[in-house]
Write a protein that holds these residues in place. Structure first.
Motif, PDB file in Angstrom:
ATOM      1  N   ALA A  68       1.488   4.164  -6.182  1.00 25.02           N
ATOM      2  CA  ALA A  68       1.099   5.118  -5.135  1.00 25.02           C
ATOM      3  C   ALA A  68      -0.048   4.559  -4.295  1.00 25.02           C
ATOM      4  CB  ALA A  68       0.705   6.452  -5.754  1.00 25.02           C
ATOM      5  N   GLY A  69      -1.011   3.958  -4.938  1.00 25.73           N
ATOM      6  CA  GLY A  69      -2.136   3.368  -4.206  1.00 25.73           C
ATOM      7  C   GLY A  69      -1.699   2.225  -3.310  1.00 25.73           C
ATOM      8  N   LEU A  70      -0.766   1.416  -3.796  1.00 27.30           N
ATOM      9  CA  LEU A  70      -0.277   0.289  -3.001  1.00 27.30           C
ATOM     10  C   LEU A  70       0.590   0.761  -1.836  1.00 27.30           C
ATOM     11  CD1 LEU A  70       0.595  -2.185  -5.881  1.00 27.30           C
ATOM     12  CD2 LEU A  70      -1.342  -2.337  -4.304  1.00 27.30           C
ATOM     13  N   LEU A  71       1.315   1.855  -2.036  1.00 24.04           N
ATOM     14  CA  LEU A  71       2.177   2.380  -0.973  1.00 24.04           C
ATOM     15  C   LEU A  71       1.374   3.060   0.135  1.00 24.04           C
ATOM     16  CD1 LEU A  71       5.078   3.833  -3.137  1.00 24.04           C
ATOM     17  CD2 LEU A  71       5.217   1.863  -1.582  1.00 24.04           C
ATOM     18  N   ALA A  72       0.163   3.457  -0.171  1.00 18.39           N
ATOM     19  CA  ALA A  72      -0.658   4.188   0.802  1.00 18.39           C
ATOM     20  C   ALA A  72      -1.251   3.292   1.880  1.00 18.39           C
ATOM     21  CB  ALA A  72      -1.782   4.934   0.076  1.00 18.39           C
ATOM     22  N   ARG A  73      -1.388   2.006   1.595  1.00 20.13           N
ATOM     23  CA  ARG A  73      -2.000   1.054   2.531  1.00 20.13           C
ATOM     24  C   ARG A  73      -1.294  -0.293   2.411  1.00 20.13           C
ATOM     25  NH1 ARG A  73      -7.265   1.573   4.408  1.00 20.13           N
ATOM     26  NH2 ARG A  73      -7.703  -0.604   4.039  1.00 20.13           N
ATOM     27  N   PHE A  74      -1.487  -1.126   3.416  1.00 18.12           N
ATOM     28  CA  PHE A  74      -0.928  -2.485   3.400  1.00 18.12           C
ATOM     29  C   PHE A  74      -1.805  -3.367   2.519  1.00 18.12           C
ATOM     30  CE2 PHE A  74      -0.585  -6.755   5.329  1.00 18.12           C
ATOM     31  CZ  PHE A  74       0.772  -6.937   5.178  1.00 18.12           C
ATOM     32  N   HIS A  75      -1.167  -4.164   1.649  1.00 20.46           N
ATOM     33  CA  HIS A  75      -1.890  -5.058   0.739  1.00 20.46           C
ATOM     34  C   HIS A  75      -1.256  -6.444   0.717  1.00 20.46           C
ATOM     35  CE1 HIS A  75      -2.961  -1.097  -0.876  1.00 20.46           C
ATOM     36  NE2 HIS A  75      -4.024  -1.674  -1.379  1.00 20.46           N
ATOM     37  N   VAL A  76      -2.066  -7.441   0.475  1.00 22.29           N
ATOM     38  CA  VAL A  76      -1.584  -8.772   0.118  1.00 22.29           C
ATOM     39  C   VAL A  76      -2.370  -9.223  -1.098  1.00 22.29           C
ATOM     40  CG1 VAL A  76      -0.885  -9.423   2.476  1.00 22.29           C
ATOM     41  CG2 VAL A  76      -3.140 -10.076   1.653  1.00 22.29           C
ATOM     42  N   GLN A  77      -1.711  -9.987  -1.945  1.00 21.43           N
ATOM     43  CA  GLN A  77      -2.382 -10.545  -3.108  1.00 21.43           C
ATOM     44  C   GLN A  77      -2.539 -12.033  -2.888  1.00 21.43           C
ATOM     45  OE1 GLN A  77      -0.546 -10.021  -6.979  1.00 21.43           O
ATOM     46  NE2 GLN A  77      -2.577 -10.046  -7.917  1.00 21.43           N
ATOM     47  N   HIS A  78      -3.784 -12.466  -2.875  1.00 24.06           N
ATOM     48  CA  HIS A  78      -4.143 -13.863  -2.683  1.00 24.06           C
ATOM     49  C   HIS A  78      -3.707 -14.646  -3.923  1.00 24.06           C
ATOM     50  CE1 HIS A  78      -6.814 -17.284  -1.837  1.00 24.06           C
ATOM     51  NE2 HIS A  78      -6.755 -16.855  -0.593  1.00 24.06           N
ATOM     52  N   PRO A  79      -3.412 -15.934  -3.782  1.00 23.08           N
ATOM     53  CA  PRO A  79      -2.994 -16.718  -4.961  1.00 23.08           C
ATOM     54  C   PRO A  79      -3.987 -16.670  -6.126  1.00 23.08           C
ATOM     55  CG  PRO A  79      -2.645 -17.988  -2.969  1.00 23.08           C
ATOM     56  CD  PRO A  79      -3.371 -16.733  -2.566  1.00 23.08           C
ATOM     57  N   ASP A  80      -5.273 -16.463  -5.824  1.00 30.22           N
ATOM     58  CA  ASP A  80      -6.257 -16.405  -6.915  1.00 30.22           C
ATOM     59  C   ASP A  80      -6.301 -15.032  -7.578  1.00 30.22           C
ATOM     60  OD1 ASP A  80      -7.730 -14.749  -5.216  1.00 30.22           O
ATOM     61  OD2 ASP A  80      -9.321 -16.211  -4.848  1.00 30.22           O
TER      62      ASP A  80
END
Length: 143
Positions: A68-80
């Motif tokens: 739900a938290g991830l769907l609420a905003r745009f996210h990217v996960q950095h390789p680290d």
């Protein structure tokens, strides 16, 4: 003669670090935007980009987050492992895409990230209404 079922190939880990874009594939606006990005080949700087539709319950979410938290905003996960959100996430993705890289340079301007984040938050207030409008574009024509 008995045939042995073919074993699916084991995916090999990417040879280069990967930036993972976590997006809402159930959102018609998000699908369109990600479609634009997917058509671009990332710049050759040793970082690849992959896209994960987190509206799909079978897609795992990063530890310490909620779907739900991830769907609420745009996210990217950095390789680290760092999770970037909102304007900061867009800037990171744009820095990897030809034709969009110039937008990533805006983060060098003092106060630009703050302004972009406020603009993104404003967009999020309008997002449900815009999603309804965009979903009508996806609907088959009525007879």
């Amino acid at each position: 003669m008995t045939q042995t079922p073919a074993t699916p190939p084991t995916p090999t880990p990417p040879s280069e670090p990967t930036l993972t874009v976590l997006y809402d594939g159930a959102c018609p606006l998000c699908r369109r935007e990600i479609g634009v990005y997917r058509d671009l080949r990332p710049v050759d700087n040793g970082l690849s980009v992959c896209y994960a539709d987190i509206s799909d319950a079978s897609v795992p979410v990063p530890p310490g987050t909620t779907r739900a938290g991830l769907l609420a905003r745009f996210h990217v996960q950095h390789p680290d492992g760092r999770l970037l959100s909102g304007a900061e996430a867009f800037l990171m993705l744009w820095s990897q895409l030809p034709g969009w890289r110039w937008l990533a340079t805006l983060q060098r301007v003092p106060g630009a990230l703050w302004v972009m984040e406020r603009g993104y938050r404003g967009f999020l207030r309008w997002r449900p209404r815009l999603q309804r409008w965009a979903s009508r574009l996806d609907a088959p024509p009525r007879d």
